[in-house]
Design a protein around this motif. Structure first.
Motif, mmCIF file in Angstrom:
data_model
loop_
_atom_site.group_PDB
_atom_site.id
_atom_site.type_symbol
_atom_site.label_atom_id
_atom_site.label_comp_id
_atom_site.label_asym_id
_atom_site.label_seq_id
_atom_site.Cartn_x
_atom_site.Cartn_y
_atom_site.Cartn_z
ATOM 1 N N LEU A 1 52.661 16.359 -84.580
ATOM 2 C CA LEU A 1 51.784 15.401 -85.258
ATOM 3 C C LEU A 1 52.176 13.946 -85.036
ATOM 4 O O LEU A 1 51.424 13.046 -85.411
ATOM 5 C CB LEU A 1 51.780 15.683 -86.764
ATOM 6 C CG LEU A 1 51.069 16.953 -87.204
ATOM 7 C CD1 LEU A 1 51.217 17.139 -88.704
ATOM 8 C CD2 LEU A 1 49.608 16.912 -86.821
ATOM 9 N N ILE A 2 53.319 13.701 -84.442
ATOM 10 C CA ILE A 2 53.793 12.324 -84.277
ATOM 11 C C ILE A 2 52.843 11.511 -83.401
ATOM 12 O O ILE A 2 52.488 10.380 -83.752
ATOM 13 C CB ILE A 2 55.226 12.304 -83.720
ATOM 14 C CG1 ILE A 2 56.192 12.804 -84.787
ATOM 15 C CG2 ILE A 2 55.616 10.905 -83.253
ATOM 16 C CD1 ILE A 2 57.621 12.921 -84.321
ATOM 17 N N PHE A 3 52.415 12.051 -82.283
ATOM 18 C CA PHE A 3 51.536 11.304 -81.378
ATOM 19 C C PHE A 3 50.187 10.957 -82.022
ATOM 20 O O PHE A 3 49.764 9.803 -81.973
ATOM 21 C CB PHE A 3 51.344 12.070 -80.069
ATOM 22 C CG PHE A 3 50.473 11.344 -79.092
ATOM 23 C CD1 PHE A 3 50.926 10.210 -78.433
ATOM 24 C CD2 PHE A 3 49.175 11.767 -78.848
ATOM 25 C CE1 PHE A 3 50.123 9.527 -77.549
ATOM 26 C CE2 PHE A 3 48.361 11.096 -77.969
ATOM 27 C CZ PHE A 3 48.838 9.965 -77.299
ATOM 28 N N PRO B 1 58.894 28.423 -81.559
ATOM 29 C CA PRO B 1 57.725 27.556 -81.337
ATOM 30 C C PRO B 1 58.059 26.120 -81.755
ATOM 31 O O PRO B 1 58.966 25.879 -82.540
ATOM 32 C CB PRO B 1 56.645 28.160 -82.228
ATOM 33 C CG PRO B 1 57.368 28.980 -83.239
ATOM 34 C CD PRO B 1 58.668 29.404 -82.598
ATOM 35 N N ALA B 2 57.302 25.158 -81.207
ATOM 36 C CA ALA B 2 57.546 23.747 -81.522
ATOM 37 C C ALA B 2 57.310 23.483 -83.005
ATOM 38 O O ALA B 2 56.446 24.093 -83.635
ATOM 39 C CB ALA B 2 56.627 22.863 -80.688
ATOM 40 N N ALA B 3 58.084 22.600 -83.545
ATOM 41 C CA ALA B 3 57.958 22.266 -84.968
ATOM 42 C C ALA B 3 56.622 21.570 -85.220
ATOM 43 O O ALA B 3 56.125 20.825 -84.383
ATOM 44 C CB ALA B 3 59.112 21.375 -85.392
ATOM 45 N N GLY B 4 56.028 21.793 -86.382
ATOM 46 C CA GLY B 4 54.725 21.225 -86.711
ATOM 47 C C GLY B 4 54.744 19.707 -86.814
ATOM 48 O O GLY B 4 53.809 19.036 -86.407
ATOM 49 N N LEU C 1 48.907 7.145 -82.861
ATOM 50 C CA LEU C 1 47.649 6.647 -82.297
ATOM 51 C C LEU C 1 46.750 6.062 -83.389
ATOM 52 O O LEU C 1 46.146 4.997 -83.201
ATOM 53 C CB LEU C 1 46.941 7.804 -81.589
ATOM 54 C CG LEU C 1 45.831 7.456 -80.633
ATOM 55 C CD1 LEU C 1 46.353 6.578 -79.510
ATOM 56 C CD2 LEU C 1 45.216 8.711 -80.065
ATOM 57 N N ILE C 2 46.686 6.714 -84.527
ATOM 58 C CA ILE C 2 45.878 6.210 -85.644
ATOM 59 C C ILE C 2 46.435 4.878 -86.145
ATOM 60 O O ILE C 2 45.678 3.943 -86.417
ATOM 61 C CB ILE C 2 45.814 7.259 -86.772
ATOM 62 C CG1 ILE C 2 44.977 8.448 -86.322
ATOM 63 C CG2 ILE C 2 45.244 6.657 -88.047
ATOM 64 C CD1 ILE C 2 45.026 9.640 -87.244
ATOM 65 N N VAL C 3 47.748 4.769 -86.250
ATOM 66 C CA VAL C 3 48.377 3.521 -86.708
ATOM 67 C C VAL C 3 48.089 2.386 -85.725
ATOM 68 O O VAL C 3 47.749 1.262 -86.127
ATOM 69 C CB VAL C 3 49.896 3.722 -86.911
ATOM 70 C CG1 VAL C 3 50.606 2.397 -87.118
ATOM 71 C CG2 VAL C 3 50.152 4.653 -88.078
ATOM 72 N N ILE C 4 48.186 2.662 -84.440
ATOM 73 C CA ILE C 4 47.906 1.637 -83.422
ATOM 74 C C ILE C 4 46.452 1.188 -83.500
ATOM 75 O O ILE C 4 46.157 -0.012 -83.456
ATOM 76 C CB ILE C 4 48.255 2.166 -82.016
ATOM 77 C CG1 ILE C 4 49.775 2.280 -81.872
ATOM 78 C CG2 ILE C 4 47.691 1.267 -80.931
ATOM 79 C CD1 ILE C 4 50.231 3.004 -80.624
#
Length: 125
Positions: free
Chosen positions: A22-24, A15-18, A28-31
């Motif tokens: 969370l990067i996206f 499965p994809a790493a956690g 988005l919050i930083v932007i």
């Protein structure tokens, strides 16, 4: 019917790493912080400073578009003289901008002179 719809086959794998997922959202919050929240906080801080530094004799422009000279300043209200003998009381937070000294007198004369010139041109036609 199987010709049009292919069967879903289970694929084996990890499965994809956690953290990768969370990067996206974090980006988005930083932007949003740098483009929306931070500038708004800066404007609010500048407006608060402007309101605290209001003094008697300042020429101001209100959020409603009224230009006047402050005659009295209280904790949350100020008296604004619009013309001789006409004063209004308004909330200090309604002041949008402090104008340079002499703006009231000079601005009205220029506006009236420009209007008279236009009226004369219309009358000549």
């Amino acid at each position: 019917m199987d010709f049009f719809i292919s069967d879903a086959l289970a694929q084996g794998g990890e499965p994809a790493a956690g953290l990768t997922g969370l990067i996206f959202p974090i980006a988005l919050i930083v932007i949003f912080y740098f483009l929306l929240i931070r500038p708004q906080q800066k404007r609010a801080k500048e407006h608060k400073k402007l309101v605290e530094n209001l003094a008697k004799g300042d020429e101001v422009l209100t959020t409603g578009g009224i230009v006047g000279r402050i005659t009295e300043v209280g904790d949350s209200f100020a008296n604004l003289a619009l013309t001789d003998g006409l004063e209004v009381r308004l909330q200090k937070s309604a002041v949008a901008q402090v104008l340079p000294k002499g703006s009231m007198k000079g601005g009205l004369d220029k506006a009236d002179a420009g209007k008279e010139g236009k009226d004369e041109k219309k009358a000549d036609k």
